[in-house]
Design an enzyme around this catalytic site. Structure first.
Site, PDB file in Angstrom:
ATOM      1  N   SER A  80     -13.016  71.612 -16.682  1.00 44.06           N
ATOM      2  CA  SER A  80     -13.693  71.249 -17.929  1.00 44.06           C
ATOM      3  C   SER A  80     -14.429  72.451 -18.505  1.00 44.06           C
ATOM      4  O   SER A  80     -15.392  72.959 -17.912  1.00 44.06           O
ATOM      5  CB  SER A  80     -14.688  70.119 -17.685  1.00 44.06           C
ATOM      6  OG  SER A  80     -15.486  69.970 -18.847  1.00 44.06           O
ATOM      7  N   HIS A  90      -9.299  71.173 -19.657  1.00 50.02           N
ATOM      8  CA  HIS A  90      -9.959  69.979 -20.191  1.00 50.02           C
ATOM      9  C   HIS A  90     -10.981  70.367 -21.258  1.00 50.02           C
ATOM     10  O   HIS A  90     -11.845  71.218 -21.024  1.00 50.02           O
ATOM     11  CB  HIS A  90     -10.641  69.242 -19.037  1.00 50.02           C
ATOM     12  CG  HIS A  90     -11.175  67.885 -19.376  1.00 50.02           C
ATOM     13  ND1 HIS A  90     -10.375  66.763 -19.451  1.00 50.02           N
ATOM     14  CD2 HIS A  90     -12.429  67.461 -19.650  1.00 50.02           C
ATOM     15  CE1 HIS A  90     -11.117  65.704 -19.747  1.00 50.02           C
ATOM     16  NE2 HIS A  90     -12.374  66.106 -19.876  1.00 50.02           N
ATOM     17  N   ASP A 127     -13.821  68.893 -23.771  1.00 46.04           N
ATOM     18  CA  ASP A 127     -14.695  67.746 -24.024  1.00 46.04           C
ATOM     19  C   ASP A 127     -15.319  67.839 -25.405  1.00 46.04           C
ATOM     20  O   ASP A 127     -16.166  68.702 -25.651  1.00 46.04           O
ATOM     21  CB  ASP A 127     -15.824  67.715 -22.986  1.00 46.04           C
ATOM     22  CG  ASP A 127     -15.333  67.270 -21.621  1.00 46.04           C
ATOM     23  OD1 ASP A 127     -14.784  66.156 -21.529  1.00 46.04           O
ATOM     24  OD2 ASP A 127     -15.506  68.038 -20.654  1.00 46.04           O
ATOM     25  N   MET A 132     -17.718  66.048 -28.111  1.00 44.21           N
ATOM     26  CA  MET A 132     -18.771  65.019 -28.208  1.00 44.21           C
ATOM     27  C   MET A 132     -19.423  65.074 -29.580  1.00 44.21           C
ATOM     28  O   MET A 132     -19.672  66.168 -30.100  1.00 44.21           O
ATOM     29  CB  MET A 132     -19.843  65.273 -27.151  1.00 44.21           C
ATOM     30  CG  MET A 132     -19.315  65.329 -25.738  1.00 44.21           C
ATOM     31  SD  MET A 132     -20.667  65.679 -24.598  1.00 44.21           S
ATOM     32  CE  MET A 132     -19.756  65.873 -23.068  1.00 44.21           C
ATOM     33  N   HIS A 167     -10.367  65.531 -24.540  1.00 45.14           N
ATOM     34  CA  HIS A 167     -11.084  64.277 -24.278  1.00 45.14           C
ATOM     35  C   HIS A 167     -12.070  64.051 -25.419  1.00 45.14           C
ATOM     36  O   HIS A 167     -13.085  64.749 -25.512  1.00 45.14           O
ATOM     37  CB  HIS A 167     -11.799  64.424 -22.921  1.00 45.14           C
ATOM     38  CG  HIS A 167     -12.628  63.257 -22.519  1.00 45.14           C
ATOM     39  ND1 HIS A 167     -13.536  63.325 -21.483  1.00 45.14           N
ATOM     40  CD2 HIS A 167     -12.690  61.982 -22.978  1.00 45.14           C
ATOM     41  CE1 HIS A 167     -14.123  62.151 -21.326  1.00 45.14           C
ATOM     42  NE2 HIS A 167     -13.634  61.316 -22.228  1.00 45.14           N
ATOM     43  N   MET A 182     -14.892  62.196 -27.064  1.00 49.48           N
ATOM     44  CA  MET A 182     -16.011  61.257 -26.899  1.00 49.48           C
ATOM     45  C   MET A 182     -16.690  61.126 -28.254  1.00 49.48           C
ATOM     46  O   MET A 182     -17.820  61.581 -28.461  1.00 49.48           O
ATOM     47  CB  MET A 182     -16.964  61.791 -25.820  1.00 49.48           C
ATOM     48  CG  MET A 182     -16.385  61.638 -24.416  1.00 49.48           C
ATOM     49  SD  MET A 182     -17.208  62.680 -23.208  1.00 49.48           S
ATOM     50  CE  MET A 182     -16.303  64.193 -23.466  1.00 49.48           C
ATOM     51  N   MET A 188     -13.562  57.313 -16.214  1.00 49.40           N
ATOM     52  CA  MET A 188     -14.805  58.083 -16.146  1.00 49.40           C
ATOM     53  C   MET A 188     -15.561  57.700 -14.877  1.00 49.40           C
ATOM     54  O   MET A 188     -15.839  56.522 -14.636  1.00 49.40           O
ATOM     55  CB  MET A 188     -15.695  57.802 -17.363  1.00 49.40           C
ATOM     56  CG  MET A 188     -15.205  58.385 -18.672  1.00 49.40           C
ATOM     57  SD  MET A 188     -14.911  60.169 -18.638  1.00 49.40           S
ATOM     58  CE  MET A 188     -16.542  60.820 -18.239  1.00 49.40           C
ATOM     59  N   GLY A 234     -20.928  62.191 -21.437  1.00 48.80           N
ATOM     60  CA  GLY A 234     -21.973  62.842 -22.225  1.00 48.80           C
ATOM     61  C   GLY A 234     -22.457  64.163 -21.652  1.00 48.80           C
ATOM     62  O   GLY A 234     -22.837  65.048 -22.404  1.00 48.80           O
ATOM     63  N   PHE A 235     -22.416  64.284 -20.326  1.00 48.99           N
ATOM     64  CA  PHE A 235     -22.966  65.499 -19.720  1.00 48.99           C
ATOM     65  C   PHE A 235     -22.166  65.911 -18.488  1.00 48.99           C
ATOM     66  O   PHE A 235     -21.691  65.053 -17.747  1.00 48.99           O
ATOM     67  CB  PHE A 235     -24.424  65.272 -19.294  1.00 48.99           C
ATOM     68  CG  PHE A 235     -25.311  64.899 -20.448  1.00 48.99           C
ATOM     69  CD1 PHE A 235     -25.925  65.887 -21.220  1.00 48.99           C
ATOM     70  CD2 PHE A 235     -25.492  63.570 -20.800  1.00 48.99           C
ATOM     71  CE1 PHE A 235     -26.726  65.535 -22.305  1.00 48.99           C
ATOM     72  CE2 PHE A 235     -26.288  63.211 -21.890  1.00 48.99           C
ATOM     73  CZ  PHE A 235     -26.906  64.201 -22.639  1.00 48.99           C
ATOM     74  N   ASP A 274     -12.639  61.805 -14.181  1.00 51.39           N
ATOM     75  CA  ASP A 274     -13.526  62.795 -14.800  1.00 51.39           C
ATOM     76  C   ASP A 274     -14.981  62.469 -14.511  1.00 51.39           C
ATOM     77  O   ASP A 274     -15.468  61.401 -14.878  1.00 51.39           O
ATOM     78  CB  ASP A 274     -13.248  62.753 -16.320  1.00 51.39           C
ATOM     79  CG  ASP A 274     -14.033  63.790 -17.106  1.00 51.39           C
ATOM     80  OD1 ASP A 274     -14.717  64.619 -16.497  1.00 51.39           O
ATOM     81  OD2 ASP A 274     -13.934  63.755 -18.348  1.00 51.39           O
ATOM     82  N   GLY A 292     -18.228  64.410 -11.818  1.00 49.11           N
ATOM     83  CA  GLY A 292     -18.755  64.536 -10.464  1.00 49.11           C
ATOM     84  C   GLY A 292     -17.714  64.865  -9.411  1.00 49.11           C
ATOM     85  O   GLY A 292     -17.914  64.618  -8.224  1.00 49.11           O
TER      86      GLY A 292
HETATM   87  C1  DX5 Z   1     -18.562  64.337 -19.239  1.00 49.19           C
HETATM   88  C2  DX5 Z   1     -17.295  65.065 -19.498  1.00 49.19           C
HETATM   89  C3  DX5 Z   1     -16.740  65.736 -18.320  1.00 49.19           C
HETATM   90  C4  DX5 Z   1     -17.618  66.788 -17.721  1.00 49.19           C
HETATM   91  C5  DX5 Z   1     -17.325  66.800 -16.252  1.00 49.19           C
HETATM   92  O1  DX5 Z   1     -18.836  63.457 -20.254  1.00 49.19           O
HETATM   93  O2  DX5 Z   1     -16.288  64.179 -19.972  1.00 49.19           O
HETATM   94  O3  DX5 Z   1     -15.431  66.262 -18.557  1.00 49.19           O
HETATM   95  O4  DX5 Z   1     -17.435  68.068 -18.252  1.00 49.19           O
HETATM   96  O5  DX5 Z   1     -18.209  67.654 -15.654  1.00 49.19           O
HETATM   97  P1  DX5 Z   1     -18.540  67.652 -14.105  1.00 49.19           P
HETATM   98  O6  DX5 Z   1     -17.267  67.939 -13.380  1.00 49.19           O
HETATM   99  O7  DX5 Z   1     -19.554  68.706 -14.005  1.00 49.19           O
HETATM  100  O8  DX5 Z   1     -19.066  66.263 -13.759  1.00 49.19           O
HETATM  101 ZN    ZN Z   2     -14.165  64.952 -20.028  1.00 52.93          ZN
END
Ligand code: DX5
Ligand code: ZN
Length: 232
Positions: free
Chosen positions: A8, A33, A35, A37, A66, A68, A137, A142-143, A191, A193
């Protein structure tokens, strides 16, 4: 079963975006990946087209976008033009999934749908034969850098069972840029953690593609970490 890692870029160093993209480009990761947002669907804002373009220019790898964002259908055509290979929208953010999937197909991108941790996998049962990918997810979107929610494992197992029982998308799926054309199954991506410490369990539950942000970019040897996750 084939395994794919999709680092990501949210966790990349944006002051060194070219360097970090080149690192992924030279690594064992097959996908990248992205992201996006909007500050509405999730309480955070990440980046948009100019950053995507910079990443596209620095790698020829498959771009896994992705979204969001609310009303993702407004932007699908543009993301496709900017080089997305897969576009994943959130089930919770789309009013008319049928129209949204048709639009993705007509734009020549592969079609993914993502579920927040609280949305059950059953909602996708009627759509599976039109999906190239389902993104589970394993954190609230979001983070980056959050902890894996263990309940995601049951959702992955349940979805694996649903996909294995269904016909899959092999007859009509995209143009094969992902290297998985003809596999005959909707891919499961996970996706949030993910790290070398839990990747094996997540793959064993039935995942095909793992996203990893903080676990990769937080390491002194990010390419080595990608291999560790892949071979865990
Ligand atoms: C969160 C994103 C993820 C994020 C994953 O909303 O969709 O793709 O970047 O990050 P890690 O792998 O640090 O949890
Ligand atoms: Zn993502």
């Amino acid at each position: 079963m084939k395994r794919i890692i999709s680092p990501s870029m949210l966790s990349a160093d944006f002051g060194h975006l070219y360097r970090d993209t080149k690192m992924v480009d030279a690594s064992a990761a097959e996908w990248v990946h992205i992201d996006v947002m909007d500050g509405v669907f999730v309480p955070n804002i990440s980046f948009g087209f100019p950053v995507l373009r910079a990443i596209r220019q620095a790698t020829s790898k498959f771009l896994d976008v992705h979204l969001m964002i609310v009303s993702p259908e407004k932007y699908i055509e543009r993301f496709a033009r900017e080089g997305a290979g897969m576009i994943t929208v959130h089930y919770e953010a789309v009013d008319d999934l049928d129209a949204c999937l048709s639009l993705m197909r007509s734009c020549g991108v592969q079609a993914g749908v993502s579920l927040r941790p609280g949305t059950p996998v059953e909602v996708l049962e009627p759509w599976l034969d039109r999906l190239d990918l389902v993104l589970i997810m394993s954190v609230e979107p979001g983070f980056g850098g959050q902890s894996f929610i263990p309940e995601a494992l049951d959702k992955i197992r349940e979805l694996r069972g649903m996909i294995d029982a269904s016909r899959g998308v092999s007859d009509e799926c995209g143009n094969g840029e992902c290297g998985l054309h003809g596999r005959g199954r909707t891919l499961i991506e996970v996706d949030g953690g993910i790290s070398a410490a839990n990747a094996r369990e997540v793959f064993d539950a039935g995942a095909d593609v793992l996203v990893a942000g903080a676990a990769v970019f937080g390491k002194a040897d990010p390419a080595g970490e990608i291999e560790k996750i892949l071979n865990s």
